[in-house]
Design a protein around this motif. Structure first.
Motif, mmCIF file in Angstrom:
data_model
loop_
_atom_site.group_PDB
_atom_site.id
_atom_site.type_symbol
_atom_site.label_atom_id
_atom_site.label_comp_id
_atom_site.label_asym_id
_atom_site.label_seq_id
_atom_site.Cartn_x
_atom_site.Cartn_y
_atom_site.Cartn_z
ATOM 1 N N THR A 105 42.590 45.121 37.426
ATOM 2 C CA THR A 105 41.476 44.171 37.422
ATOM 3 C C THR A 105 41.649 43.134 38.514
ATOM 4 O O THR A 105 40.675 42.745 39.181
ATOM 5 C CB THR A 105 41.385 43.473 36.052
ATOM 6 O OG1 THR A 105 41.323 44.465 35.023
ATOM 7 C CG2 THR A 105 40.147 42.601 35.971
ATOM 8 N N GLN A 106 42.870 42.655 38.726
ATOM 9 C CA GLN A 106 43.132 41.684 39.780
ATOM 10 C C GLN A 106 42.781 42.260 41.149
ATOM 11 O O GLN A 106 42.179 41.584 41.988
ATOM 12 C CB GLN A 106 44.601 41.258 39.745
ATOM 13 C CG GLN A 106 44.975 40.417 38.531
ATOM 14 C CD GLN A 106 46.453 40.099 38.475
ATOM 15 O OE1 GLN A 106 47.278 40.800 39.069
ATOM 16 N NE2 GLN A 106 46.812 39.038 37.774
ATOM 17 N N LYS A 107 43.154 43.527 41.365
ATOM 18 C CA LYS A 107 42.852 44.186 42.641
ATOM 19 C C LYS A 107 41.347 44.343 42.834
ATOM 20 O O LYS A 107 40.819 44.133 43.926
ATOM 21 C CB LYS A 107 43.537 45.543 42.707
ATOM 22 C CG LYS A 107 45.053 45.473 42.855
ATOM 23 C CD LYS A 107 45.654 46.867 42.957
ATOM 24 C CE LYS A 107 47.164 46.806 43.154
ATOM 25 N NZ LYS A 107 47.771 48.163 43.239
ATOM 26 N N GLN A 108 40.655 44.724 41.761
ATOM 27 C CA GLN A 108 39.209 44.901 41.854
ATOM 28 C C GLN A 108 38.518 43.575 42.113
ATOM 29 O O GLN A 108 37.562 43.495 42.896
ATOM 30 C CB GLN A 108 38.668 45.536 40.571
ATOM 31 C CG GLN A 108 37.177 45.850 40.619
ATOM 32 C CD GLN A 108 36.837 46.862 41.694
ATOM 33 O OE1 GLN A 108 37.460 47.906 41.793
ATOM 34 N NE2 GLN A 108 35.851 46.549 42.527
ATOM 35 N N LEU A 109 39.002 42.516 41.477
ATOM 36 C CA LEU A 109 38.426 41.183 41.687
ATOM 37 C C LEU A 109 38.645 40.737 43.125
ATOM 38 O O LEU A 109 37.732 40.185 43.760
ATOM 39 C CB LEU A 109 39.058 40.182 40.715
ATOM 40 C CG LEU A 109 38.569 38.730 40.830
ATOM 41 C CD1 LEU A 109 37.055 38.656 40.596
ATOM 42 C CD2 LEU A 109 39.302 37.843 39.835
ATOM 43 N N ALA A 110 39.845 40.972 43.659
ATOM 44 C CA ALA A 110 40.135 40.610 45.052
ATOM 45 C C ALA A 110 39.249 41.401 46.013
ATOM 46 O O ALA A 110 38.731 40.850 46.996
ATOM 47 C CB ALA A 110 41.609 40.873 45.360
ATOM 48 N N ALA A 111 39.054 42.686 45.721
ATOM 49 C CA ALA A 111 38.194 43.523 46.562
ATOM 50 C C ALA A 111 36.748 43.040 46.514
ATOM 51 O O ALA A 111 36.041 43.030 47.530
ATOM 52 C CB ALA A 111 38.280 44.980 46.120
ATOM 53 N N THR A 112 36.323 42.625 45.338
ATOM 54 C CA THR A 112 34.949 42.110 45.184
ATOM 55 C C THR A 112 34.763 40.824 45.963
ATOM 56 O O THR A 112 33.747 40.627 46.647
ATOM 57 C CB THR A 112 34.636 41.878 43.699
ATOM 58 O OG1 THR A 112 34.786 43.099 42.981
ATOM 59 C CG2 THR A 112 33.212 41.367 43.522
ATOM 60 N N GLN A 113 35.754 39.938 45.878
ATOM 61 C CA GLN A 113 35.672 38.666 46.608
ATOM 62 C C GLN A 113 35.612 38.894 48.114
ATOM 63 O O GLN A 113 34.867 38.205 48.828
ATOM 64 C CB GLN A 113 36.869 37.791 46.246
ATOM 65 C CG GLN A 113 36.830 37.280 44.813
ATOM 66 C CD GLN A 113 38.122 36.601 44.383
ATOM 67 O OE1 GLN A 113 39.188 36.875 44.943
ATOM 68 N NE2 GLN A 113 38.039 35.720 43.406
ATOM 69 N N LYS A 114 36.378 39.870 48.598
ATOM 70 C CA LYS A 114 36.373 40.180 50.027
ATOM 71 C C LYS A 114 35.028 40.764 50.452
ATOM 72 O O LYS A 114 34.456 40.365 51.474
ATOM 73 C CB LYS A 114 37.498 41.164 50.342
ATOM 74 C CG LYS A 114 37.594 41.526 51.811
ATOM 75 C CD LYS A 114 38.766 42.477 52.063
ATOM 76 C CE LYS A 114 38.872 42.834 53.544
ATOM 77 N NZ LYS A 114 39.997 43.761 53.808
ATOM 78 N N ALA A 115 34.530 41.713 49.667
ATOM 79 C CA ALA A 115 33.252 42.353 49.996
ATOM 80 C C ALA A 115 32.071 41.404 49.805
ATOM 81 O O ALA A 115 30.989 41.634 50.359
ATOM 82 C CB ALA A 115 33.059 43.600 49.135
#
Length: 233
Positions: free
Chosen positions: A5-15
């Motif tokens: 979930t942390q990785k997905q959240l970081a990816a979402t913030q970047k995108a």
């Protein structure tokens, strides 16, 4: 929060950064259009004043009372007025063009935002599903122990029986029932065909602890019936 979930959240913030930039452009454009509207309103007020002054000078000229200085001042004001009008009109056209360009990007930006949030939502739902299943598993053990109490020393009330029939859906699959019934009965004969509660160690230990109480109660009830039968015979 799990690593996934942390990785997905970081990816979402970047995108999300390009989308945020797009929204900021919309905000700046809205502010610019508001400032332009204020300038146009002030310009219209000033324009009416200058036109009235020009009218006064023209009337004086027709009467032969005008002065070269007055006519020159009005001419300068009218020239500046035309220049400002052209600048405001050009600015309005430029801002409207920018708005049209931003509006063309809107469907793609919305599609991108929707996809990002769907992926993030599914990641959170998957994480919460794990917690939910752990919670329901604990609830199942509670209900197994409750059934152990009811089947050894108590008579299940209608309310208690209804608890054993509850439905607890999965967060990801609403057709699934995560609740495990202590027993299953035959649909027609109503006799017990499965006793899942007996696979729960804590429930079986509790039943064993309470067995003597239940057996004693049953024995007392049996003796009472025999006593009443003898008294009636």
């Amino acid at each position: 929060m799990k690593t996934t979930t942390q990785k997905q959240l970081a990816a979402t913030q970047k995108a999300f950064k390009p989308i945020l930039t797009y929204l900021e452009q919309h905000h700046k454009l809205a502010a610019a259009l508001k400032a332009l509207a204020d300038k146009k309103a002030a310009f219209d007020t000033e324009r009416q004043t200058i036109i009235r002054q020009a009218g006064t000078i023209e009337a004086q000229s027709l009467l032969g009372d005008s002065t070269p200085e007055g006519e020159k001042a009005v001419a300068v004001n009218l020239s500046a007025l035309r220049e400002r009008h052209e600048r405001l009109q050009a600015a309005e056209e430029a801002l409207h063009q920018q708005r049209a360009e931003l509006e063309q990007q809107l469907p793609a930006q919305l599609e991108s935002m929707t996809a990002l949030l769907y992926e993030l939502s599914e990641t959170y739902r998957t994480e919460l599903e794990d917690e939910w299943r752990q919670t329901v598993a604990h609830l199942n053990t509670i209900m197994f122990r409750l059934y152990a109490v009811q089947t050894t020393i108590g008579t299940a009330t209608g309310y208690t029986r209804s608890l054993f029939e509850i439905q607890i859906p999965s967060l990801l699959d609403t057709s699934a029932n995560l609740f495990r019934r202590p027993i299953d009965t035959h649909a027609l004969r109503n006799d017990i065909v499965a006793e899942e509660w007996k696979a729960d160690t804590a429930a079986m230990q509790l039943a064993e602890q309470l067995k003597l109480f239940g057996d004693s109660k049953y024995k007392l009830e049996q003796l009472e019936r025999e006593t009443k039968w003898r008294a009636a015979s």
